[in-house]
Design an enzyme around this catalytic site. Structure first.
Site, PDB file in Angstrom:
ATOM      1  N   CYS A  66      49.461  55.718  69.704  1.00 40.87           N
ATOM      2  CA  CYS A  66      49.786  57.145  69.751  1.00 40.87           C
ATOM      3  C   CYS A  66      51.121  57.427  69.071  1.00 40.87           C
ATOM      4  O   CYS A  66      51.320  58.479  68.473  1.00 40.87           O
ATOM      5  CB  CYS A  66      49.759  57.673  71.178  1.00 40.87           C
ATOM      6  SG  CYS A  66      50.960  56.908  72.246  1.00 40.87           S
ATOM      7  N   THR A  67      52.043  56.458  69.161  1.00 45.20           N
ATOM      8  CA  THR A  67      53.321  56.619  68.449  1.00 45.20           C
ATOM      9  C   THR A  67      53.057  56.634  66.945  1.00 45.20           C
ATOM     10  O   THR A  67      53.584  57.474  66.219  1.00 45.20           O
ATOM     11  CB  THR A  67      54.277  55.456  68.792  1.00 45.20           C
ATOM     12  OG1 THR A  67      54.547  55.495  70.178  1.00 45.20           O
ATOM     13  CG2 THR A  67      55.568  55.567  68.014  1.00 45.20           C
TER      14      THR A  67
END
Lengths: 536, 450
Positions: free
Chosen positions: B231-232
């Site tokens: 997700c980063t």
């Protein structure tokens, strides 16, 4: 393809010492005295990473035993000059490196023409007698050229670095984070003020950088506690509760990060003691036209800290990765970088003033060099080695050696034996070399010759002990004397290669002025597979 | 220290004298001083020769070393080149080397048996041929391929195995293979000497399968792999590395689904670099370079000649001591660090009683009752001491498949289980069998719910 062949070839090492380290290596001129097995292994590990040039000084003729333990000789080399033979094979390892050989007796050269060695960036010796060693050490010391003395015998390896001063800016510490949480600078305070935690949606709240969380709550804490930081562990726990109270749910990783850094946030930022000590050295106080770049910048940084730095070193400007959204992280990173830039430019101005005052041009120290110093200011190091003269003659470490010798785990015993063995060699022009150790049920008796070697070597050990004012003979030395007699001056390929690796690594650290070299003696014991370093 | 008899075919004195005659005068004189003389630290069983008297015990020791000891060297890279050189200079004359790699230009700063003209050729072949050309009268055979291609009999054919590998997977495989080889027959013990380096750091160790701690026992000592949450990478990139990962993990499969990414292909690296740079610009992130791109996608570990020399020499020193008993050998681990001073730490690494390879206790895991099968798989992947990449699970007693990563048919069939609670499929105290394609063994895990 935007990477040249050389960058490709050196890729795996450039990741450790970067282009500036590589340039330093490529301009280095290395001298090796005696092309022994160990000497060749050292050169191999320096030629491969690409030193500028090497020169082997050796007038011996290759013998069958040399070919047996040296990879850079073949049986056809027997009878040839050893310096020339090994240079040819070592040269093959890297076409970027120049290899030279000088077929001269090193001992005579040191005696008659010692200035020969002043052309090198570093001199490495193997198997040199004490007297020549002291003379060479003296000459190189005065010229500030590093000397590395190496000896391997049987399963034991020894080496020693002698150099008046070695300064390091790029020590490459593993953790270089300086966030100034206890003393936020104005731009950082300003930035923290732009956050209104309560007004943030849940997504944004979970992405507030932990630095901002800590600073926000520290500000609140300080308001309620006379502007003081939490100092006791009870206070820190209370402060943690305060942070917890602002947390919306357990999923907020940024709050975990903030909590994990409470201790760091409550520790006051100051100049590390080891840097304070460096600032006190006279070279930092008395800047002259002869001062090195290191000391000029160190002085500028010291003055910076005492004035516009408000008691602190220039900011490094690195921000670790943390849970945050991109714009906030980048904005915060820029605030730290900007402050680091401002600090570095203040230091630059001071460096230029100093350069003007000593009649050097302001571009004689590059901005890159100053910036790098500022970035690494908390980790600078100065090593002042003891001279060989001090170790051998004027100030031997009597008390330390005596104490270390009591401990059977220590490797100092090999130092005593190598020193004694070298004394033996100077008297007899050969190493002790005999089977002197037997088990009780062995049928053989120790031959007279063998027992002579044992007793003579032991006599030299006792002379050394007396010189060091060690009154009682540590009984465990007997076994080590037996082991040295057994080794008979032999150089085992494995130990030669192991020392070759260790020595070359230290030489690379000295030449690149990166990472921290050992100070000043390392002994490897291949029987127990242990090593120790000593300041001798 | 464990008593262990090295297995060697006992030669008769006559066998060796011919070979010895080919040596020039003084060839082994450094070695013979050690081999022909008793030492105060040597094992009492050490039988030296006696000066120049050619009696049988004298021949015996030299012959074990010089002609009859077959050593396997796994890896012909940075450590391997050094190991081969050290072995032949230490009197080992019968060596086989395995390596599956071909020579790359970035090897030349340390793999000193290779020259620029060797780039593209198999490492094992070039290394073996170079050694035989340089050092007279030694036999180095090679196999250009995977260690997994070889069977038990092959490994039993060596007295000693020295590993200079850069992969955790290959080390786990050879370790487990050598441990499993022993069974109940101690004469099937083959000692493993293992070396590894990373920049200025490294370690050398002696593994005596089933007797000392094994490689698997020490997996928790490995540094944590740097990974970035997806997700980063997708939503909140902050570091140049995040942009590079985005280019390789997310963008490449979307834009070039038909082309398999080859991290050795410079045009592929260039493509990733440009994409990463673009993304970094978009997010105002600095620091994406070609070199960093290559480092991240290939997971490059810095490697230098000096550290390799130190670790390889230590491994060979141990091999020499193990075979000759001329000195005690390392029990069992030496760590080396050179970035800050010069430091070694030598210690006895302890056997792990519940080691899945050499232990005899079962592993028990305390698991939250609320865990789904998918959570449990993620949990397994995070556990440092077991290092799994794609674990497949079955119920140990019923044999029921809980989740299988492959083949696709089983994956499809077991995929719905991922969402189930683990407790639905495995009761308190039940045992799960975990397999992973990278492992030559399976793990048995007893589940205890909390």
């Amino acid at each position: 393809m935007n990477v040249d062949k050389k960058t490709q070839k050196y890729d795996r090492q450039l990741r450790l010492w970067h282009a500036n380290g590589q340039t330093a290596l490529e301009t280095a001129k290395v001298c090796l005295i005696n092309g022994t097995a160990t000497g060749c292994e050292i050169l191999k590990d320096l030629v491969l990473p690409g030193i500028g040039s090497f020169t082997v000084v050796d007038n011996k003729i290759v013998e069958g035993s040399d070919v047996g333990n040296t990879f850079f000789l073949v049986s056809d080399s027997i009878g040839m000059n050893r310096a020339q033979a090994v240079t040819e094979f070592l040269q093959e390892l890297n076409e970027d490196v120049k290899g030279f050989h000088f077929s001269e007796d090193p001992i005579a050269l040191i005696e008659n023409q010692p200035e020969y060695f002043l052309q090198f960036s570093i001199v490495i010796t193997t198997n040199l007698p004490e007297k020549s060693l002291l003379k060479l050490a003296d000459i190189l010391w005065n010229a500030k050229i590093p000397l590395v003395i190496v000896c391997t015998v049987g399963f034991i390896g020894y080496f020693r670095i002698a150099l008046p001063e070695h300064t390091i800016v790029e020590a490459h510490p593993e953790n270089i984070i300086d966030l100034r949480l206890d003393v936020p600078f104005p731009a950082l305070e300003q930035y923290v003020k732009t956050f209104n935690f309560g007004a943030l949606g849940s997504m944004d709240h979970a992405h507030i950088p932990y630095v901002v969380i800590l600073l926000k709550y520290l500000e609140q804490w300080k308001r309620d506690h006379d502007s003081k930081l939490p100092s006791t562990s009870a206070e820190r726990n209370e402060f943690k509760k305060l942070i917890q109270s602002g947390r919306r749910n357990v999923e907020e990783e940024n709050f975990d990060e903030a909590l994990a850094s409470v201790w760091k946030a409550c520790t006051s930022t100051k100049i590390p003691r080891q840097v304070e000590e460096i600032f006190k050295i006279s070279s930092c106080e008395n800047i002259t036209a002869e001062s090195s770049n290191f000391w000029i910048i160190a002085r500028a940084v010291r003055d910076f800290a005492a004035n516009e730095g408000l008691g602190l070193l220039p900011l490094a400007g690195n921000v670790p990765d943390m849970k945050a959204d991109t714009p906030n992280y980048v904005a915060m990173q820029n605030i730290y970088r900007q402050k680091a830039k401002e600090d570095a430019s203040a230091v630059r101005a001071r460096v230029h003033n100093i350069l003007n005052s000593i009649g050097r041009s302001t571009d004689s120290i590059s901005d890159d060099e100053i910036d790098s110093f500022c970035k690494n200011a908390s980790f600078i190091q100065v090593i002042r080695y003891r001279s060989l003269q001090e170790e051998y003659i004027t100030e031997p470490k009597n008390a330390d050696i005596g104490r270390w010798l009591q401990d059977l785990q220590e490797n100092i015993v090999h130092y005593v034996l190598i020193r004694a063995m070298n004394r033996f060699y100077e008297s007899y022009n050969r190493y002790p070399d005999a089977a002197t150790f037997f088990l009780e049920d062995d049928a053989e008796e120790v031959s007279e010759e063998a027992s002579n070697d044992f007793n003579t070597l032991k006599a030299y050990v006792n002379i050394l002990l007396r010189e060091w004012k060690i009154t009682s003979y540590p009984e465990h030395l007997d076994n080590h004397i037996h082991e040295i007699c057994r080794a008979g001056g032999s150089e085992l390929a494995n130990i030669a290669s192991l020392l070759g690796g260790m020595v070359s690594q230290e030489v690379i650290k000295l030449i690149t002025k990166q990472y921290i070299p050992m100070n000043n003696t390392v002994i490897f014991d291949g029987v127990r597979s242990t090593s120790s370093s000593y300041i001798l | 220290m464990a008593e262990i008899q090295m297995q060697t075919d006992v030669p008769t004195p006559q066998d060796g004298s011919e070979a010895a005659n080919k040596d020039w005068y003084g060839r082994w004189s450094h070695l013979y001083k050690i081999l022909d003389r008793r030492g105060p630290f040597a094992d009492p069983s050490f039988t030296p020769g006696h000066g120049d008297v050619l009696d049988s015990s004298f021949i015996f020791l030299r012959e074990i070393l010089l002609n009859n000891c077959r050593v396997l060297v796994i890896g012909a890279g940075g450590l391997g080149c050094e190991i081969l050189k050290n072995l032949v200079l230490s009197g080992f004359k019968n060596i086989e080397v395995i390596d599956m790699d071909i020579i790359d230009v970035s090897n030349l700063n340390r793999q000193f048996l290779f020259r620029p003209s060797d780039v593209g050729k198999p490492k094992a072949k070039v290394a073996a041929e170079f050694i035989m050309k340089r050092v007279a009268d030694v036999k180095v055979t090679y196999y250009h391929g995977k260690i997994q291609d070889k069977d038990d009999d092959y490994y039993l054919g060596f007295q000693l195995i020295i590993c200079g590998l850069d992969s955790v997977e290959a080390r786990r495989w050879i370790n487990a293979t050598l441990v499993n080889l022993v069974g109940d027959e101690p004469e099937r013990i083959r000692v493993l000497v293992d070396g590894g380096t990373e920049g200025f750091k490294g370690q050398a160790r002696v593994i005596i399968p089933t007797i000392t701690s094994c490689y698997e026992c020490s997996l928790d000592m490995l540094g944590k792999q740097k990974t970035f949450p997806i997700c980063t990478i997708a939503n909140t990139p902050r570091l140049p590395e995040h942009c590079i990962e985005w280019a390789s993990v997310i963008h490449w499969p979307k834009i070039r689904p038909d082309i398999k990414m080859d991290t050795d292909d410079p045009t592929h690296i260039q493509w990733l670099y440009e994409i990463a740079l673009e993304r970094a610009k978009e997010f105002n992130i600095t620091g994406v370079t070609y070199s960093l791109t290559q480092g991240v996608v290939k997971n490059i570990i810095p490697a230098i000649a000096s550290t390799n020399a130190i670790i390889a020499a230590s491994c060979c020193n141990e091999a020499f001591k193990l075979i000759t008993t001329a000195q005690p050998y390392l029990n069992n681990y030496m760590m080396y660090t050179g970035n800050e001073g010069l430091y070694t730490y030598t210690f006895e690494h302890q056997k792990k009683p519940d080691c899945p390879v050499c232990g005899n206790e079962r592993v028990t895991m305390e698991i939250n009752k609320e865990m789904t099968v998918e959570d449990f798989i993620e949990y397994l992947k995070e556990r440092q001491e077991i290092q799994l990449k794609r674990p497949s699970l079955s119920h140990a007693t019923t044999g029921e498949k809980i989740y299988w990563q492959s083949p696709p048919l089983f994956e499809q069939r077991t995929r719905p289980n991922l969402e189930k609670m683990l407790i639905e499929m495995v009761e308190q105290g039940d045992e799960i069998t975990v397999t992973d394609t990278t492992l030559p063994f399976s793990l048995q895990i007893v589940i205890s719910y909390t």
